[in-house]
Design a protein around this motif. Structure first.
Motif, PDB file in Angstrom:
ATOM      1  N   ASN A  31      -1.374 -60.223 -96.239  1.00 46.19           N
ATOM      2  CA  ASN A  31       0.054 -60.531 -96.262  1.00 46.19           C
ATOM      3  C   ASN A  31       0.831 -59.311 -95.785  1.00 46.19           C
ATOM      4  N   LEU A  32       1.697 -58.737 -96.605  1.00 40.65           N
ATOM      5  CA  LEU A  32       2.525 -57.628 -96.106  1.00 40.65           C
ATOM      6  C   LEU A  32       1.772 -56.304 -96.124  1.00 40.65           C
ATOM      7  N   ILE A  33       1.736 -55.645 -94.989  1.00 39.03           N
ATOM      8  CA  ILE A  33       1.191 -54.290 -94.940  1.00 39.03           C
ATOM      9  C   ILE A  33       2.376 -53.372 -94.630  1.00 39.03           C
ATOM     10  N   GLU A  34       2.690 -52.545 -95.595  1.00 42.48           N
ATOM     11  CA  GLU A  34       3.914 -51.748 -95.467  1.00 42.48           C
ATOM     12  C   GLU A  34       3.625 -50.301 -95.070  1.00 42.48           C
ATOM     13  N   PHE A  35       4.528 -49.756 -94.294  1.00 46.29           N
ATOM     14  CA  PHE A  35       4.485 -48.350 -93.902  1.00 46.29           C
ATOM     15  C   PHE A  35       5.773 -47.707 -94.417  1.00 46.29           C
ATOM     16  N   PRO A  36       5.724 -47.113 -95.616  1.00 50.58           N
ATOM     17  CA  PRO A  36       6.935 -46.544 -96.206  1.00 50.58           C
ATOM     18  C   PRO A  36       7.550 -45.458 -95.322  1.00 50.58           C
ATOM     19  N   GLY A  37       8.811 -45.165 -95.584  1.00 51.28           N
ATOM     20  CA  GLY A  37       9.524 -44.197 -94.746  1.00 51.28           C
ATOM     21  C   GLY A  37       9.232 -42.754 -95.115  1.00 51.28           C
ATOM     22  N   ASP A  38       7.980 -42.340 -95.002  1.00 56.81           N
ATOM     23  CA  ASP A  38       7.651 -40.928 -95.235  1.00 56.81           C
ATOM     24  C   ASP A  38       6.939 -40.372 -93.999  1.00 56.81           C
ATOM     25  N   GLU A  39       6.720 -39.067 -93.986  1.00 61.97           N
ATOM     26  CA  GLU A  39       6.184 -38.404 -92.801  1.00 61.97           C
ATOM     27  C   GLU A  39       4.788 -38.920 -92.424  1.00 61.97           C
ATOM     28  N   PHE A  40       3.932 -39.080 -93.440  1.00 59.41           N
ATOM     29  CA  PHE A  40       2.567 -39.532 -93.156  1.00 59.41           C
ATOM     30  C   PHE A  40       2.570 -40.923 -92.515  1.00 59.41           C
ATOM     31  N   HIS A  41       3.299 -41.856 -93.134  1.00 59.13           N
ATOM     32  CA  HIS A  41       3.283 -43.217 -92.596  1.00 59.13           C
ATOM     33  C   HIS A  41       4.004 -43.308 -91.251  1.00 59.13           C
ATOM     34  N   HIS A  42       4.975 -42.441 -91.056  1.00 57.46           N
ATOM     35  CA  HIS A  42       5.640 -42.386 -89.751  1.00 57.46           C
ATOM     36  C   HIS A  42       4.611 -41.993 -88.674  1.00 57.46           C
ATOM     37  N   ALA A  43       3.759 -41.006 -89.017  1.00 51.93           N
ATOM     38  CA  ALA A  43       2.720 -40.575 -88.064  1.00 51.93           C
ATOM     39  C   ALA A  43       1.732 -41.712 -87.800  1.00 51.93           C
ATOM     40  N   MET A  44       1.359 -42.432 -88.857  1.00 48.79           N
ATOM     41  CA  MET A  44       0.419 -43.545 -88.675  1.00 48.79           C
ATOM     42  C   MET A  44       1.045 -44.639 -87.798  1.00 48.79           C
ATOM     43  N   TRP A  45       2.347 -44.857 -88.008  1.00 53.69           N
ATOM     44  CA  TRP A  45       3.052 -45.860 -87.195  1.00 53.69           C
ATOM     45  C   TRP A  45       3.055 -45.434 -85.729  1.00 53.69           C
ATOM     46  N   LYS A  46       3.205 -44.121 -85.517  1.00 53.08           N
ATOM     47  CA  LYS A  46       3.176 -43.610 -84.135  1.00 53.08           C
ATOM     48  C   LYS A  46       1.783 -43.784 -83.524  1.00 53.08           C
ATOM     49  N   VAL A  47       0.762 -43.602 -84.341  1.00 51.52           N
ATOM     50  CA  VAL A  47      -0.617 -43.821 -83.867  1.00 51.52           C
ATOM     51  C   VAL A  47      -0.758 -45.262 -83.371  1.00 51.52           C
ATOM     52  N   ILE A  48      -0.207 -46.181 -84.154  1.00 53.22           N
ATOM     53  CA  ILE A  48      -0.325 -47.603 -83.792  1.00 53.22           C
ATOM     54  C   ILE A  48       0.367 -47.896 -82.455  1.00 53.22           C
ATOM     55  N   GLN A  49       1.402 -47.134 -82.140  1.00 55.56           N
ATOM     56  CA  GLN A  49       2.145 -47.384 -80.883  1.00 55.56           C
ATOM     57  C   GLN A  49       1.453 -46.790 -79.651  1.00 55.56           C
ATOM     58  N   THR A  50       0.390 -46.026 -79.854  1.00 55.25           N
ATOM     59  CA  THR A  50      -0.245 -45.387 -78.694  1.00 55.25           C
ATOM     60  C   THR A  50      -0.953 -46.418 -77.808  1.00 55.25           C
ATOM     61  N   TYR A  51      -1.177 -46.011 -76.574  1.00 56.02           N
ATOM     62  CA  TYR A  51      -1.871 -46.854 -75.601  1.00 56.02           C
ATOM     63  C   TYR A  51      -3.263 -47.248 -76.128  1.00 56.02           C
ATOM     64  N   GLU A  52      -3.972 -46.259 -76.679  1.00 54.44           N
ATOM     65  CA  GLU A  52      -5.351 -46.526 -77.114  1.00 54.44           C
ATOM     66  C   GLU A  52      -5.394 -47.536 -78.265  1.00 54.44           C
ATOM     67  N   PHE A  53      -4.438 -47.424 -79.179  1.00 52.33           N
ATOM     68  CA  PHE A  53      -4.450 -48.345 -80.326  1.00 52.33           C
ATOM     69  C   PHE A  53      -3.995 -49.744 -79.900  1.00 52.33           C
ATOM     70  N   GLN A  54      -2.985 -49.801 -79.028  1.00 52.46           N
ATOM     71  CA  GLN A  54      -2.496 -51.104 -78.554  1.00 52.46           C
ATOM     72  C   GLN A  54      -3.585 -51.845 -77.776  1.00 52.46           C
ATOM     73  N   ARG A  55      -4.480 -51.086 -77.145  1.00 48.43           N
ATOM     74  CA  ARG A  55      -5.598 -51.700 -76.415  1.00 48.43           C
ATOM     75  C   ARG A  55      -6.442 -52.577 -77.343  1.00 48.43           C
ATOM     76  N   LEU A  56      -6.483 -52.217 -78.628  1.00 53.92           N
ATOM     77  CA  LEU A  56      -7.308 -52.979 -79.574  1.00 53.92           C
ATOM     78  C   LEU A  56      -6.809 -54.419 -79.758  1.00 53.92           C
ATOM     79  N   ARG A  57      -5.557 -54.669 -79.338  1.00 55.19           N
ATOM     80  CA  ARG A  57      -5.063 -56.060 -79.368  1.00 55.19           C
ATOM     81  C   ARG A  57      -5.853 -56.929 -78.400  1.00 55.19           C
TER      82      ARG A  57
END
Lengths: 469, 177
Positions: A14-40
């Protein structure tokens, strides 16, 4: 500094949340990378959708799910170790490792790896690709936002190149986040009703305890690992049984494996042609990512340019190839005209009254028969082998038991009285004790090929006759 | 080397290691590391190794062992270890025959089959890292395996020095740090 709160809807969690802190912001940025988006564009279960039409879920969804599950496991670690002993940096490394652990998977994942093994293509090995991407890719930049060297530390966690710890166990152990996600997600998406696990009960009974470990006969010391409380015995049994059932009915399904075998033959042939300058015979243009990879498989960018869409789209082009093998194999895959499967192990099991009927002789019979089929294939060579052989074996207690076997590689239970050392679940559960590695032995032939059909039949009959008495 | 390469299957090669080691070899980790040291000194069977949790590991060798047991070239017994896990004992059976062992091979085997398995794991790990180009293999081994290194790094270095004294077709890399 404030960061944006983000969330993802997931069919499993269901909901997977990324709270507004530095660590989760970095993880969110990882998800936006070309390499991670390729996994779609890389399906989690490759050709399984030929058997289970719903199984089109991707490595992207799985990776985010693993991250979410890892956070839950880390919550257990924090609760059990206490705020003071809990090491946030180590925990964050492991959580990031959980998110990016699958980055290097190629199209149709494991079938692609088989091609790599046959032709020794470094960049078809997802572990090597993942390692390089985490250390040097766009992902590395996103990870290093948390501090210089963070990406390398994450890569070490995935590669198990650091010291073993309870944080590493979140990423790699009998109860790692990867397994806990895929065993549920693959069940949900395939629609199979086998392999249900009681995840919340397992999690609620999960604890951290110190266990002894060693190498061969030599004791080394003690280490923290996950153990289950005494009330989780049956949930642990269901978890292992569930894994076994998924191997039998999903991961190693005969039709899925049959498609993988065709895919492997197709790619091997493609690489051969590309290497000897016969690209025009493949039906693909020179600049096609598959051709580029076939010519320069050592280049990371060529491996990254491949995904399920690229391969799926190439099938129709290759179906018109001048090369007979390429055209034939592509049509077989595109139109789901799979080779006929003969499940030899099942066949022999019926003949001999079960696999246990003759103890280890059963394995010897399978081996002898395999030898016979291999010899026949050698004596009857063909561009597309007349018979494709598949003999997988998967231990349910993961591959870590490949070397010294101990508490870190098993599911450990905490005794009810709390005083004694944790013990292996197999020592008290007849169910777990009875779960053997899943083994199969199958051969595949083109449906209209009477010659191969006869050869297989004769080989089986001769071997059965030989061992009957 | 000809007699080694003439062996056809992984099972035969795995069984040959045990046979050459005197017919018995204790421990899966030890077996993997013995095979690795043989391989990098030019005395091996062509197994390929990659880095795993216990250092260099060959999946082909692991599969070869399983096949060798099925074909009864070896027997495999699991015993409980004092620390709570189990360890393996591999024995060559009468089905496999011992060929003449090269003297250098014999010396490497003599040094490794009786060595402490943790020290052997550390020595093989350092060798693997050195071959991969790591500038400080011992330091990196210590970083990766701190608990094991605390107790066994000195013995690992001794073992490595001893192995380097053996005249092998390929020299073990010199490791300073």
């Amino acid at each position: 500094m404030s960061f944006k709160f983000q969330r993802i809807r997931d069919p499993l969690h269901n909901l997977i949340e990324f709270p507004g802190d530095e660590f989760h912001h970095a993880m969110w940025k990882v998800i936006q990378t070309y390499e991670f988006q390729r996994l779609r564009r890389v399906k989690q279960l490759g050709f399984s959708e030929l058997v289970y039409p719903g199984a089109t879920h991707t490595r992207f969804a799985h990776s985010v799910g693993v991250f979410h599950t890892a956070r839950k496991l880390m919550g257990v670690v924090k609760k059990r170790l206490g705020e003071e002993a809990y090491q946030n940096t180590k925990a964050q490394r492991a959580l990031a490792a959980a998110l990016v652990h699958d980055l290097g998977h190629g199209p149709y994942s494991h079938a692609f790896e088989d091609v790599g093994k046959r032709l020794k293509l470094t960049m078809a090995d997802h572990e090597k690709v993942t390692d390089q991407l985490v250390r040097e890719g766009e992902v590395s930049t996103a990870l290093n936002g948390l501090g210089s060297g963070f990406a390398a530390d994450v890569a070490d966690v995935i590669k198990k190149a650091g010291p073993a710890s309870i944080y590493g166990a979140v990423v790699s152990s009998q109860f790692d986040a990867d397994r806990l996600d895929y065993v549920q997600r693959d069940r949900l998406m395939t629609g199979t009703h086998h392999g249900a696990i009681d995840f919340n009960w397992l999690l609620s009974n999960l604890e951290v305890a110190e266990v002894s470990y060693g190498v061969d006969g030599e004791a080394v010391g003690k280490i923290d690992t996950f153990v289950l409380g005494p009330k989780a015995l049956h949930a642990a049994e269901a978890y292992l049984l569930g894994l076994f059932q998924l191997y039998a009915t999903v991961y190693l399904h005969k039709a899925t494996r049959g498609a993988e075998k065709l895919f492997t033959e197709l790619l091997v042939r493609l690489v051969e042609l590309a290497r000897d300058g016969s690209v025009p015979r493949t039906g693909l243009p020179q600049k096609h990512p598959l051709v580029q990879f076939a010519k320069h498989p050592e280049k990371l960018e060529n491996a990254l340019a491949l995904d399920d869409y690229v391969v799926g789209g190439a099938l129709s082009m290759m179906a018109d190839a001048k090369d007979h093998s390429i055209a034939t194999l592509s049509k077989h895959l595109r139109d789901r005209r799979l080779f006929k499967c003969v499940d030899i192990r099942e066949h022999l099991s019926q003949k001999f009254g079960g696999e246990q009927g003759k103890g280890k002789d059963f394995e010897a019979i399978c081996n002898a028969l395999e030898h016979k089929v291999v010899e026949w294939c050698k004596n009857n060579p063909n561009e597309i082998p007349y018979i494709l052989i598949d003999k997988p074996e998967r231990p349910i207690y993961k591959t870590m038991s490949e070397e010294s076997k101990g508490p870190l590689d098993q599911i450990m239970m905490k005794p009810g009285n709390g005083d004694e050392e944790p013990f292996d679940v197999a020592s008290v559960s007849q169910v777990v004790k009875a779960i053997k590695p899943f083994k199969a032995f199958r051969v595949y032939y083109e449906r209209s090929d009477e010659k191969a059909k006869l050869a297989i039949g004769h080989a089986i009959d001769a071997e059965v006759e030989k061992w009957k008495n | 080397m000809e007699e080694l390469n003439s062996l056809e299957s992984g099972a035969e090669k795995a069984a040959q290691i045990i046979l050459d080691a005197g017919g018995e070899l204790v421990g899966k980790t030890r077996l993997q590391k013995v095979a690795y040291i043989l391989e990098i000194t030019g005395l091996g069977f062509g197994f390929s190794f990659e880095y795993r949790h216990y250092g260099p590991f060959s999946e082909d060798l692991a599969n070869g062992l399983v096949d060798a047991e099925v074909r009864r070239l070896i027997s495999h017994e699991e015993r409980p270890a004092t620390w709570g896990g189990t360890y393996s004992i591999f024995r060559a059976t009468g089905s496999s025959s011992k060929s003449a062992v090269l003297p250098s091979r014999d010396r490497v085997l003599q040094a490794t089959v009786k060595a402490n398995p943790v020290a052997l794991e550390l020595a093989a790990t350092a060798a693997f890292l050195a071959i991969e180009g790591n500038p400080s293999p011992w330091a990196e081994t210590q970083r990766r395996k701190p608990e094991k290194a605390d107790k066994f790094l000195d013995s690992a270095k001794d073992l490595y020095r001893q192995l380097r004294l053996v005249d092998t077709p390929k020299a073990l890399p010199e490791i300073f740090r």
